[in-house]
Design an enzyme around this catalytic site. Sequence first.
Site, PDB file in Angstrom:
ATOM      1  N   TYR A   1       0.848  -1.210   0.000  1.00  0.00           N
ATOM      2  CA  TYR A   1       0.000   0.000   0.000  1.00  0.00           C
ATOM      3  C   TYR A   1       0.869   1.240   0.000  1.00  0.00           C
ATOM      4  O   TYR A   1       1.869   1.314   0.723  1.00  0.00           O
ATOM      5  CB  TYR A   1      -0.895   0.017   1.251  1.00  0.00           C
ATOM      6  CG  TYR A   1      -1.684   1.298   1.416  1.00  0.00           C
ATOM      7  CD1 TYR A   1      -3.007   1.387   0.983  1.00  0.00           C
ATOM      8  CD2 TYR A   1      -1.099   2.443   1.990  1.00  0.00           C
ATOM      9  CE1 TYR A   1      -3.727   2.569   1.122  1.00  0.00           C
ATOM     10  CE2 TYR A   1      -1.812   3.627   2.116  1.00  0.00           C
ATOM     11  CZ  TYR A   1      -3.128   3.678   1.684  1.00  0.00           C
ATOM     12  OH  TYR A   1      -3.840   4.848   1.797  1.00  0.00           O
TER      13      TYR A   1
ATOM     14  N   GLU B   1      -3.513   7.313  -4.215  1.00  0.00           N
ATOM     15  CA  GLU B   1      -3.482   6.120  -3.385  1.00  0.00           C
ATOM     16  C   GLU B   1      -3.411   4.895  -4.289  1.00  0.00           C
ATOM     17  O   GLU B   1      -4.222   4.751  -5.210  1.00  0.00           O
ATOM     18  CB  GLU B   1      -4.746   6.040  -2.517  1.00  0.00           C
ATOM     19  CG  GLU B   1      -4.775   4.846  -1.574  1.00  0.00           C
ATOM     20  CD  GLU B   1      -6.085   4.775  -0.788  1.00  0.00           C
ATOM     21  OE1 GLU B   1      -7.174   4.745  -1.409  1.00  0.00           O
ATOM     22  OE2 GLU B   1      -6.018   4.753   0.452  1.00  0.00           O
TER      23      GLU B   1
END
Lengths: 293, 406
Positions: free
Chosen positions: B101, B190
């Site tokens: 992530y 993101e």
Amino acid sequence: MTILVDEHTKVVYQGLTGSQGRFYGLRNRAYGTQVVAGTNPRKAGTDVEGVPVFATVGEAVQATGATVSCIFVPAPGVLPAVLEAAGAGVELVVVITEGVPTHDQARMFATVSRDFPATRLLGPNCPGVISPGRCNIGITAGEIARGDGPVGIVSRSGTLTYQALHELTQAGVGQTTCVGIGGDPVPGTTFVDCLALFEADPDTRVVMLIGEIGGSAEEEAAEYVGQMATPVVGYVAGLSAPVGRRMGHAGAIVSGSRGTARAKIEALGRAGVAVGRDPSEAARLVAEVVAGL
Amino acid sequence: MDLYEYQGKQFLASLGVPTPAGEAVDDPEAVVAAAERLGFPVVVKAQVRVGGRGKAGGIRVATDAGEARAAAGAILGMDISGHRVERVWVERAWDIAAEHYVSFTLDRAARCHLGLLSARGGVDIEAVAAEVPGAVARLHIDPIDGLSLAQCREWVSTAALDDVPSVDALVELLGRLWIAYSEGDAELVEVNPLVVTAGGELVALDAKVTLDDSAAFRHDWEDYAATQAGDERERAARARGLQYVGLDGTVGIIANGAGLAMSTIDVVSQVGGTAANFLDIGGGAKAEVMAAALEVVNADPKVTVIFVNIFGGITRGEEVAKGIVAALGRVAITSPIVVRLDGTNAAEGRTILAAHESERLLSRPTMVDAARAAVELAARSGWPSGAPGVAPAEGPAGRPDVGRVP
């Protein structure tokens, strides 16, 4: 006393020759503000109804002794305008312009705080600052404010501030200074900064804080209120605002579970802040606290 | 503006971030053609700007043309949390060795940028951070200095990501993502998951990108903007240059100032009503702007009453009132209107409004009184926005009773 600005403050307007800058700059002068200069590199040597126009803020400061700059230039030019003002050594830079890109906001705040620690940035996207009867910088209607009062106001919203000023004035309650910190994601001056200034001002005996959804500035303010002797009354707009939608101001957005009005109201409540259910009730609460002084 | 996944990937790819090859298409045959060009197996992904599409069945793997057609048929037109799927993104499927992530966003409290990096990708990062606080490496990034190489290497090691096949490749990818975020004027970038493929490559398998509308003047974002407005009302308002957000209620709101507009919505819900929209007409109340606002609000079929809430500062009350009256003369309004006018010379303004007062145009001096009148009118028209004669209930959106001085 007042905070940030008073009758001795001399102001230079960056963007005085534009339609907005001219309108509000002259209004501010008519109010009694010492509007001593404007800047525009292409119109240096001219004047706007008697206010001399210089090529740069540096020249304006040197010639007039201005200590505050008020910026009305269009959004793409705000970052360089702020750096120019800070570089010229002014103490306070007030940015009225709306729509400054967020990355520019972050860059100008970081640069001013690191390279020009003596300069305070207020805004962007704010109505400015008014010490009623002494100095009005920005777009607030001076007529609705009343000086020599015990109330200091700090707010993220323009019209809600005007509403508060109007209602306090109607109730015969005067103000020391009213600061609009603006509704953008990276404000140059925060609630906490203003609370500290009001706390140090012997004439400000009550502070009114007007917040809205988005970010955590109200929660940080609530934490600071615990260290204050001056009572604080609050209002927070946006209880019914949907998640993930920007409500007019760039910074007014609930992100997931963060930035809700409810959390802010609860944080302020826990800190002993009286929070009004609507702007008028908040003004009444302020008047009640003032009556009990 | 929030980009769709496929736009986010195009945005990142244009700045050198490795993303899977793919095509955005909107009918089943085009899905099959795209899949054949890309080579099977492919993944067909619903393009909606809402979470939970995987659970809703909006992501399917297809190993041949038949499966691709079936996947497209199932996903196109699907409703995911109120969002209709109009388009899918077809991309090459990868064998995944690990999911990580990474994101960049603004930390408003710190007034600088924040990078989050974690070895535990592919799941809700907030849940990961809550369960295992050390699993997400947070990095504050100075807006002027940016992300340095040394900082980036240390960040990778803090996140325990130095076991990726190539740390250099990861550091380069993070650098490119940072550039996409900072030079690209994004408010959020993101990538979840950032995958390591079985072949050892790093690929941004998903992309969530929010661009800063205020920076549009220095970018070419027209293609992105063209796919934005899903709400007919918001398109109409934007075309008239109005600050508008569509909501679900029956009381149309027109106010001057974002704070006042938000506050108006709150007061309407406090007295038992529901707002149909947020609409800020800016300073004063010029007749043409007011007329445009009335038109937009009136065109909303759910609106049964319009609440105009104006504070006159520099624009005096009588000018505001004249503006409202002139606007009413220009547009045919089907719903009754309640006006609350306050501020400089409010009394003079109200006198002007009083001369035009009728069952269709009411004037009330305070925000709460005006909201009550509006909600009552909305209820009378038969819409479920509170009932006449019933005390307004404190709804779920009501205000907690906190913070009052004893």
